[in-house]
Design a protein around this motif. Structure first.
Motif, PDB file in Angstrom:
ATOM      1  N   ILE A   1     -84.544 -97.469  17.043  1.00 57.24           N
ATOM      2  CA  ILE A   1     -84.333 -96.208  16.343  1.00 57.24           C
ATOM      3  C   ILE A   1     -84.621 -96.321  14.848  1.00 57.24           C
ATOM      4  N   ASN A   2     -84.277 -97.455  14.236  1.00 57.25           N
ATOM      5  CA  ASN A   2     -84.477 -97.545  12.785  1.00 57.25           C
ATOM      6  C   ASN A   2     -85.956 -97.633  12.420  1.00 57.25           C
ATOM      7  N   GLY A   3     -86.725 -98.401  13.191  1.00 62.61           N
ATOM      8  CA  GLY A   3     -88.153 -98.504  12.909  1.00 62.61           C
ATOM      9  C   GLY A   3     -88.858 -97.162  13.070  1.00 62.61           C
TER      10      GLY A   3
ATOM     11  N   VAL B   1     -95.272-101.838  14.875  1.00 61.22           N
ATOM     12  CA  VAL B   1     -95.468-102.697  16.045  1.00 61.22           C
ATOM     13  C   VAL B   1     -94.128-102.964  16.718  1.00 61.22           C
ATOM     14  N   GLU B   2     -94.119-102.834  18.031  1.00 60.91           N
ATOM     15  CA  GLU B   2     -92.938-103.119  18.850  1.00 60.91           C
ATOM     16  C   GLU B   2     -93.368-104.136  19.899  1.00 60.91           C
ATOM     17  N   GLN B   3     -92.656-105.255  19.952  1.00 63.61           N
ATOM     18  CA  GLN B   3     -93.110-106.351  20.825  1.00 63.61           C
ATOM     19  C   GLN B   3     -93.006-105.997  22.313  1.00 63.61           C
ATOM     20  N   HIS B   4     -92.081-105.131  22.684  1.00 61.23           N
ATOM     21  CA  HIS B   4     -91.921-104.744  24.094  1.00 61.23           C
ATOM     22  C   HIS B   4     -92.165-103.234  24.200  1.00 61.23           C
TER      23      HIS B   4
ATOM     24  N   THR C   1     -81.534-102.847  21.630  1.00 61.80           N
ATOM     25  CA  THR C   1     -80.247-102.210  21.314  1.00 61.80           C
ATOM     26  C   THR C   1     -80.283-100.679  21.423  1.00 61.80           C
ATOM     27  N   SER C   2     -81.415-100.088  21.062  1.00 65.93           N
ATOM     28  CA  SER C   2     -81.447 -98.621  20.987  1.00 65.93           C
ATOM     29  C   SER C   2     -81.444 -97.917  22.345  1.00 65.93           C
ATOM     30  N   SER C   3     -81.483 -98.677  23.447  1.00 65.71           N
ATOM     31  CA  SER C   3     -81.252 -98.018  24.742  1.00 65.71           C
ATOM     32  C   SER C   3     -79.956 -98.523  25.372  1.00 65.71           C
TER      33      SER C   3
ATOM     34  N   LYS D   1     -74.261 -94.081  23.634  1.00 65.27           N
ATOM     35  CA  LYS D   1     -74.998 -92.818  23.666  1.00 65.27           C
ATOM     36  C   LYS D   1     -74.192 -91.695  23.006  1.00 65.27           C
ATOM     37  N   LEU D   2     -73.504 -92.051  21.927  1.00 62.26           N
ATOM     38  CA  LEU D   2     -72.730 -91.063  21.191  1.00 62.26           C
ATOM     39  C   LEU D   2     -73.337 -90.832  19.815  1.00 62.26           C
ATOM     40  N   ILE D   3     -73.378 -89.578  19.427  1.00 65.84           N
ATOM     41  CA  ILE D   3     -73.664 -89.228  18.042  1.00 65.84           C
ATOM     42  C   ILE D   3     -72.293 -88.906  17.484  1.00 65.84           C
TER      43      ILE D   3
ATOM     44  N   GLY E   1     -77.711-103.994  10.310  1.00 65.50           N
ATOM     45  CA  GLY E   1     -76.694-103.062  10.805  1.00 65.50           C
ATOM     46  C   GLY E   1     -77.246-101.663  11.028  1.00 65.50           C
ATOM     47  N   GLY E   2     -76.333-100.685  11.124  1.00 66.91           N
ATOM     48  CA  GLY E   2     -76.752 -99.297  11.351  1.00 66.91           C
ATOM     49  C   GLY E   2     -76.283 -98.794  12.699  1.00 66.91           C
ATOM     50  N   LYS E   3     -76.236 -97.490  12.818  1.00 65.86           N
ATOM     51  CA  LYS E   3     -75.834 -96.804  14.049  1.00 65.86           C
ATOM     52  C   LYS E   3     -76.983 -95.891  14.445  1.00 65.86           C
ATOM     53  N   ILE E   4     -77.064 -95.543  15.698  1.00 67.81           N
ATOM     54  CA  ILE E   4     -78.053 -94.532  16.086  1.00 67.81           C
ATOM     55  C   ILE E   4     -77.778 -93.258  15.282  1.00 67.81           C
ATOM     56  N   THR E   5     -76.500 -92.913  15.183  1.00 71.47           N
ATOM     57  CA  THR E   5     -76.087 -91.682  14.512  1.00 71.47           C
ATOM     58  C   THR E   5     -76.625 -91.582  13.088  1.00 71.47           C
ATOM     59  N   THR E   6     -76.744 -92.709  12.392  1.00 69.51           N
ATOM     60  CA  THR E   6     -77.103 -92.638  10.971  1.00 69.51           C
ATOM     61  C   THR E   6     -78.569 -92.998  10.715  1.00 69.51           C
TER      62      THR E   6
HETATM   63  C1  LIG Z   1     -72.914-101.676  23.091  1.00 71.01           C
HETATM   64  C2  LIG Z   1     -73.400-100.826  21.967  1.00 71.01           C
HETATM   65  C3  LIG Z   1     -72.938 -99.523  21.844  1.00 71.01           C
HETATM   66  C4  LIG Z   1     -73.383 -98.737  20.799  1.00 71.01           C
HETATM   67  N1  LIG Z   1     -73.021 -97.437  20.754  1.00 71.01           N
HETATM   68  C5  LIG Z   1     -73.482 -96.635  19.780  1.00 71.01           C
HETATM   69  C6  LIG Z   1     -73.181 -95.248  19.807  1.00 71.01           C
HETATM   70  O1  LIG Z   1     -72.574 -94.740  20.755  1.00 71.01           O
HETATM   71  N2  LIG Z   1     -73.629 -94.492  18.793  1.00 71.01           N
HETATM   72  C7  LIG Z   1     -74.356 -95.018  17.748  1.00 71.01           C
HETATM   73  O2  LIG Z   1     -74.690 -94.259  16.840  1.00 71.01           O
HETATM   74  N3  LIG Z   1     -74.699 -96.323  17.718  1.00 71.01           N
HETATM   75  C8  LIG Z   1     -74.286 -97.144  18.717  1.00 71.01           C
HETATM   76  N4  LIG Z   1     -74.640 -98.462  18.739  1.00 71.01           N
HETATM   77  C9  LIG Z   1     -75.445 -98.996  17.633  1.00 71.01           C
HETATM   78  C10 LIG Z   1     -76.935 -98.722  17.811  1.00 71.01           C
HETATM   79  O3  LIG Z   1     -77.305 -98.819  19.159  1.00 71.01           O
HETATM   80  C11 LIG Z   1     -77.752 -99.712  16.987  1.00 71.01           C
HETATM   81  O4  LIG Z   1     -77.280 -99.748  15.669  1.00 71.01           O
HETATM   82  C12 LIG Z   1     -79.232 -99.330  16.930  1.00 71.01           C
HETATM   83  O5  LIG Z   1     -79.722 -99.068  18.213  1.00 71.01           O
HETATM   84  C13 LIG Z   1     -80.030-100.445  16.293  1.00 71.01           C
HETATM   85  O6  LIG Z   1     -81.368-100.057  16.271  1.00 71.01           O
HETATM   86  P1  LIG Z   1     -82.473-101.000  15.656  1.00 71.01           P
HETATM   87  O7  LIG Z   1     -83.711-100.197  15.559  1.00 71.01           O
HETATM   88  O8  LIG Z   1     -81.978-101.601  14.380  1.00 71.01           O
HETATM   89  O9  LIG Z   1     -82.591-102.214  16.678  1.00 71.01           O
HETATM   90  P2  LIG Z   1     -83.348-102.322  18.173  1.00 71.01           P
HETATM   91  O10 LIG Z   1     -83.145-101.074  18.894  1.00 71.01           O
HETATM   92  O11 LIG Z   1     -82.907-103.564  18.759  1.00 71.01           O
HETATM   93  O12 LIG Z   1     -84.856-102.387  17.709  1.00 71.01           O
HETATM   94  C14 LIG Z   1     -85.429-103.543  17.131  1.00 71.01           C
HETATM   95  C15 LIG Z   1     -86.759-103.777  17.818  1.00 71.01           C
HETATM   96  O13 LIG Z   1     -87.493-104.783  17.106  1.00 71.01           O
HETATM   97  C16 LIG Z   1     -88.358-105.383  18.040  1.00 71.01           C
HETATM   98  N5  LIG Z   1     -88.871-106.647  17.515  1.00 71.01           N
HETATM   99  C17 LIG Z   1     -88.163-107.761  17.222  1.00 71.01           C
HETATM  100  N6  LIG Z   1     -88.981-108.720  16.785  1.00 71.01           N
HETATM  101  C18 LIG Z   1     -90.247-108.218  16.806  1.00 71.01           C
HETATM  102  C19 LIG Z   1     -91.538-108.754  16.464  1.00 71.01           C
HETATM  103  N7  LIG Z   1     -91.697-109.985  16.035  1.00 71.01           N
HETATM  104  N8  LIG Z   1     -92.615-107.939  16.604  1.00 71.01           N
HETATM  105  C20 LIG Z   1     -92.481-106.670  17.055  1.00 71.01           C
HETATM  106  N9  LIG Z   1     -91.276-106.132  17.395  1.00 71.01           N
HETATM  107  C21 LIG Z   1     -90.180-106.898  17.262  1.00 71.01           C
HETATM  108  C22 LIG Z   1     -87.460-105.557  19.268  1.00 71.01           C
HETATM  109  O14 LIG Z   1     -88.221-105.722  20.444  1.00 71.01           O
HETATM  110  C23 LIG Z   1     -86.618-104.293  19.240  1.00 71.01           C
HETATM  111  O15 LIG Z   1     -87.094-103.318  20.160  1.00 71.01           O
HETATM  112  C24 LIG Z   1     -74.252 -99.277  19.808  1.00 71.01           C
HETATM  113  C25 LIG Z   1     -74.737-100.581  19.940  1.00 71.01           C
HETATM  114  C26 LIG Z   1     -74.334-101.344  21.034  1.00 71.01           C
HETATM  115  C27 LIG Z   1     -74.897-102.712  21.227  1.00 71.01           C
END
Ligand SMILES: Cc1cc2nc3c(=O)[nH]c(=O)nc-3n(C[C@H](O)[C@H](O)[C@H](O)COP(=O)(O)OP(=O)(O)OC[C@H]3O[C@@H](n4cnc5c(N)ncnc54)[C@H](O)[C@@H]3O)c2cc1C
Length: 520
Positions: free
Chosen positions: A25-27, A44-47, A53-55, A59-61, A365-370
């Motif tokens: 979500i952050n990217g 770029v997303e490796q998968h 984490t973002s799936s 699933k709360l905002i 860090g960070g939340k989906i919500t923010t």
């Molecule tokens: C159990 C749980 C419950 C949660 N519940 C909530 C909630 O209800 N509400 C809420 O707001 N937040 C919630 N959160 C927090 C939220 O899910 C995360 O803060 C958010 O999804 C983080 O997003 P991200 O983009 O930082 O990380 P990710 O979603 O992990 O994305 C990072 C991506 O980087 C990619 N990557 C890594 N290395 C490379 C590379 N070398 N090249 C290319 N790609 C790469 C990875 O494949 C990955 O897909 C929860 C988290 C968890 C674990």
């Protein structure tokens, strides 16, 4: 823009303004905002998009009621304001949900809950959701599934989201604004050369070198590894990996409300209506030291989650009831808190901008919500080095793709889709609008009957929808479709899933066969 490393980098090619690593979500949030301000962006997303984490969220905002206990007022206020904005810009995939919080004298006194909820109702300013209230559980239907010793509860509002779809919709909008989004493409190495980043990226066809003025490390749980191993850059900041797991069981209570239960360990566990026929129960907080890509729920977590809800529900949930589980790793900013539940859920943006060199921003860090606000903050931090990002923020009020539901909102959009395509069942029309909003019309297209939608894989998923997901949403495998673009994995049996695999294989072969043979 891409070049073959064996031939070196073509210096005549313009570097991208931003190379973003991570399709969570952050990217994608940063990609959308930056592309909308006119920046050239490669992500770029490796998968698959949202494959980590973002799936795997609850699933709360939400503002995060429990964070008030840790005095996280900045985060809760920002999250509550974002809750209102996200409900407005993505009303198809984000909708209100009421939470029943039974009072348990053994954990927190009622006055403390009342005070917390008062703050929760007011910290975010203007609020369109209903404010919190107290209820007698013997007089209100929400008390029916609960054990009789619970007499009183509070009801408050938050939002819920189709988390992986939020990621895809941000990526689609970024693409519509010119961003180049590459899934199954990994950042392998990057270094600063002649004032820009020179990065090696790799996909199934091999490696390529790209250049960018700025690099955004939005790798979630991999943020520290990217810094240490891929970029060889030191930072004083650290990430704390905390696993959180969920179980899904057949629906264990009636009604649209969710429950938030307090445990004797002072943690809270949610029980949320999920996919009409199921209940989602989570989560846990377990320190995680292994590879973030290998995270799985453990048996004791399943037991913990069952016990947590069984303290409250009349009808017991057992590990044998579990039909699906998922686990994710929270990439939390390490604030040195002793216990995993107490680590801050706020985010920290770390900028490394040596004069005359490519700028680097890393997200901890960070939340989906923010995510939307995080993206704005990230661009503010990058703008001194990349003036193209300096424009005014624009994402607060612009609907995400499909979110322009029009007058009457969600229900009226469902009714319009049914009028347009009367052969759709009420459930199918509802599901299409819930997932795609007004883009559902693109899927249905000119179909005049059910057969025009092509093969039916079960659960309402048809070939037409699959084609759309492959063409528009970067879906490649059956898993992408069943568990991230949709949750149809819960509704389609093994035979239907196997047919979907075969359909995708045949589609891939057809594309391969249609490519002109290479000369020579
Ligand atoms: C159990 C749980 C419950 C949660 N519940 C909530 C909630 O209800 N509400 C809420 O707001 N937040 C919630 N959160 C927090 C939220 O899910 C995360 O803060 C958010 O999804 C983080 O997003 P991200 O983009 O930082 O990380 P990710 O979603 O992990 O994305 C990072 C991506 O980087 C990619 N990557 C890594 N290395 C490379 C590379 N070398 N090249 C290319 N790609 C790469 C990875 O494949 C990955 O897909 C929860 C988290 C968890 C674990």
């Amino acid at each position: 823009m891409l070049s073959d490393p064996s031939r070196g980098v073509n210096a005549a090619q313009q570097p991208y303004d931003l190379l973003i690593v991570g399709g969570g979500i952050n990217g994608v949030g940063i990609a959308r905002d930056a592309a909308g301000r006119g920046a050239s962006v490669l992500l770029v997303e490796q998968h698959d998009l949202a494959s980590h984490t973002s799936s795997a969220s609850t699933k709360l905002i939400h503002g995060g009621l429990r964070y008030l206990e840790y005095y996280e007022f900045r985060l809760v206020r920002e999250a509550l304001i974002e809750r209102e904005r996200l409900l407005a810009i993505a009303p198809h995939i984000i909708w209100p949900l009421s939470f029943v919080l039974p009072h348990s004298r053994l954990v927190r006194p009622a006055w403390m809950l009342r005070m917390g909820l008062f703050l929760y109702d007011h910290l975010g300013g203007r609020m369109t959701l209903p404010r919190s209230r107290g209820v007698r559980l013997d007089r209100d239907p929400v008390g029916t599934p609960l054990r009789p010793e619970y007499r009183r509860a509070f009801i408050y509002s938050d939002g819920r989201v189709l988390d992986s779809r939020l990621v895809v919709l941000n990526a689609m909008d970024a693409r519509a604004k010119g961003a180049d989004i590459r899934t199954r493409t990994r950042l392998v190495a990057a270094r600063r050369v002649d004032g820009v980043w020179e990065a090696t990226i790799e996909d199934a066809s091999g490696q390529q070198v790209v250049r960018a003025r700025g690099l955004v490390n939005a790798a979630g749980p991999w943020v520290e590894r990217i810094l240490r191993d891929t970029l060889a850059i030191g930072t004083s900041k650290q990430v704390r990996l905390v696993k959180g797991s969920h179980i899904v069981v057949p629906r264990c209570f009636e009604g649209e409300q969710a429950y938030i239960f307090q445990n004797p360990d002072r943690r809270i566990v949610f029980a949320i209506p999920y996919e009409r026929d199921f209940t989602l129960i989570g989560t846990t907080d377990i320190p995680w030291a292994a590879d973030p890509g290998e995270v799985r729920i453990a048996d004791d977590e399943v037991r913990y989650l069952c016990e947590s809800v069984n303290r409250y529900f009349r009808k017991a949930v057992t590990p044998e009831d579990v039909v699906w589980t998922y686990a994710g790793v929270r990439p939390l900013y390490d604030d040195a808190a002793q216990n995993a539940s107490a680590v801050t859920r706020d985010y920290v943006l770390d900028v490394d901008a040596p004069p005359g060199e490519g700028v680097l921003l890393s997200i901890f860090g960070g939340k989906i919500t923010t995510y939307r606000r995080l993206a704005e903050h990230a661009l503010e931090k990058l703008a001194p080095s990349l003036p193209v990002l300096g424009g005014a923020g624009w994402t607060a009020s612009r609907p995400l793709p499909g979110g322009d539901l029009g007058p009457g909102g969600f229900e009226s959009a469902v009714a319009r889709l049914r009028a347009h395509a009367p052969f759709l069942s009420a459930d199918d029309a509802w599901r299409l609008v819930r997932n795609y909003g007004t883009l559902a019309w693109e899927i249905v297209g000119t179909a005049r009957n059910r057969a025009d939608l092509g093969e039916d894989f079960g659960g309402g998923l048809t070939a037409r929808e699959v084609d759309y997901l492959v063409a528009q949403e970067w879906a490649v495998t059956a898993e992408d479709i069943l568990w991230r673009r949709s949750r149809q994995g819960l509704h389609i049996d093994g035979a239907g899933q196997a047919r979907l695999e075969r359909y995708l294989d045949a589609r891939r072969e057809a594309v391969r066969d249609s490519r002109p043979a290479m000369a020579g």
